[in-house]
Write a protein that holds these residues in place. Structure first.
Motif, PDB file in Angstrom:
ATOM      1  N   LEU A 112      12.870 -25.698 -81.107  1.00 56.89           N
ATOM      2  CA  LEU A 112      14.220 -26.356 -80.474  1.00 56.89           C
ATOM      3  C   LEU A 112      13.741 -25.792 -79.303  1.00 56.89           C
ATOM      4  O   LEU A 112      13.979 -24.317 -78.425  1.00 56.89           O
ATOM      5  CB  LEU A 112      15.466 -26.241 -81.099  1.00 56.89           C
ATOM      6  CG  LEU A 112      16.506 -26.752 -79.930  1.00 56.89           C
ATOM      7  CD1 LEU A 112      16.414 -28.558 -79.991  1.00 56.89           C
ATOM      8  CD2 LEU A 112      18.052 -26.877 -80.099  1.00 56.89           C
ATOM      9  N   TRP A 132       6.525 -34.025 -80.106  1.00 60.17           N
ATOM     10  CA  TRP A 132       7.907 -33.834 -79.605  1.00 60.17           C
ATOM     11  C   TRP A 132       8.478 -34.841 -80.450  1.00 60.17           C
ATOM     12  O   TRP A 132       8.467 -36.299 -80.053  1.00 60.17           O
ATOM     13  CB  TRP A 132       7.256 -33.715 -78.821  1.00 60.17           C
ATOM     14  CG  TRP A 132       7.040 -32.900 -77.959  1.00 60.17           C
ATOM     15  CD1 TRP A 132       6.066 -31.929 -77.651  1.00 60.17           C
ATOM     16  CD2 TRP A 132       7.781 -31.032 -78.096  1.00 60.17           C
ATOM     17  NE1 TRP A 132       5.376 -31.077 -77.597  1.00 60.17           N
ATOM     18  CE2 TRP A 132       6.123 -29.933 -77.600  1.00 60.17           C
ATOM     19  CE3 TRP A 132       8.677 -30.575 -78.343  1.00 60.17           C
ATOM     20  CZ2 TRP A 132       6.091 -28.347 -77.731  1.00 60.17           C
ATOM     21  CZ3 TRP A 132       9.304 -29.320 -78.181  1.00 60.17           C
ATOM     22  CH2 TRP A 132       7.891 -28.590 -77.962  1.00 60.17           C
ATOM     23  N   THR A 133       9.801 -34.429 -80.377  1.00 65.80           N
ATOM     24  CA  THR A 133      11.018 -35.805 -80.140  1.00 65.80           C
ATOM     25  C   THR A 133      12.121 -35.240 -79.031  1.00 65.80           C
ATOM     26  O   THR A 133      12.446 -33.768 -78.641  1.00 65.80           O
ATOM     27  CB  THR A 133      12.768 -35.695 -81.382  1.00 65.80           C
ATOM     28  OG1 THR A 133      11.064 -36.263 -82.339  1.00 65.80           O
ATOM     29  CG2 THR A 133      12.904 -36.057 -81.019  1.00 65.80           C
ATOM     30  N   LEU A 162      18.128 -34.004 -84.169  1.00 66.20           N
ATOM     31  CA  LEU A 162      16.592 -33.207 -84.107  1.00 66.20           C
ATOM     32  C   LEU A 162      16.716 -32.973 -85.368  1.00 66.20           C
ATOM     33  O   LEU A 162      15.731 -32.626 -85.988  1.00 66.20           O
ATOM     34  CB  LEU A 162      18.306 -32.025 -83.840  1.00 66.20           C
ATOM     35  CG  LEU A 162      18.659 -32.308 -82.108  1.00 66.20           C
ATOM     36  CD1 LEU A 162      19.059 -31.302 -81.528  1.00 66.20           C
ATOM     37  CD2 LEU A 162      17.221 -31.932 -81.590  1.00 66.20           C
ATOM     38  N   ALA A 172      12.891 -34.012 -86.336  1.00 64.67           N
ATOM     39  CA  ALA A 172      12.108 -34.275 -85.224  1.00 64.67           C
ATOM     40  C   ALA A 172      11.900 -32.727 -85.733  1.00 64.67           C
ATOM     41  O   ALA A 172      11.444 -31.460 -86.768  1.00 64.67           O
ATOM     42  CB  ALA A 172      12.931 -33.217 -84.094  1.00 64.67           C
ATOM     43  N   ALA A 217      11.513 -30.714 -81.305  1.00 71.35           N
ATOM     44  CA  ALA A 217      12.998 -31.480 -80.424  1.00 71.35           C
ATOM     45  C   ALA A 217      12.505 -30.058 -78.627  1.00 71.35           C
ATOM     46  O   ALA A 217      12.611 -29.391 -78.706  1.00 71.35           O
ATOM     47  CB  ALA A 217      13.816 -30.948 -80.645  1.00 71.35           C
TER      48      ALA A 217
END
Length: 180
Positions: free
Chosen positions: A2, A30-31, A105, A108, A111
């Protein structure tokens, strides 16, 4: 992983920094999430000016479906994000959006979030603060979370220094130049 990318003001290159990360690591699945907190008289439902204080839509979260809408969340897709979301809340109302943001999240692989205020709710693996010494404004949320920044991303050649920010806080940070 993250990553959170914040910045000390508006229009200083935060989205460009996010897009550069996304395009540099396209294979990371990726998110990307853009968080926008609107001030008074702006509706979180659609971001348009309004007079409402309707509790029916204090939060709006939409998934970006195309890379051509012109929104920052579309730029994320164009840069290589697998998914892109736009979260809109009234200023100070991010807590109401966090259950849905956490769901996104949790699903993911990696992220990246463009926001300062999300740092109240998450502990990222990497936190970057975008700064431009030519811009005098330094948001309260940026000052509050400056100590959490892993590095400062400087988007202009202007020297870094703001009266309301202690020089020692800036001197302790690694600075990476990334002209916009």
């Amino acid at each position: 992983m993250l990553i959170v990318v914040g910045g000390h003001s508006r229009n200083i290159g935060k989205t460009s920094v996010v897009c550069n990360i996304l395009s540099s690591f396209r294979d990371a699945n990726w998110t990307a999430i853009k968080i926008t907190q609107y001030g008074h008289r702006v509706c979180s439902h659609d971001g348009e000016p309004c007079e409402c204080a309707d509790p029916a839509h204090p939060v709006a979260i939409s998934r970006e479906t195309g890379a051509r809408s012109g929104r920052d969340s579309a730029r994320y897709l164009a840069a290589g994000a697998r998914q892109s979301w736009w979260v809109r809340t009234a200023a100070g109302g991010l807590a109401e959006a966090m259950p849905r943001v956490r769901e996104i999240l949790d699903s993911a692989e990696n992220a990246i979030i463009e926001s300062n205020s999300v740092l109240r709710f998450v502990k990222p693996d990497l936190c970057l603060m975008v700064v431009d010494g030519a811009v005098a404004d330094f948001k309260d949320s940026s000052r509050r979370f400056l100590d959490r920044a892993s590095a400062l991303i400087r988007t202009s050649d202007a020297p870094l220094g703001w009266p309301e920010v202690g020089g020692s806080m800036l001197e302790k940070k690694r600075v990476v130049d990334a002209p916009a």
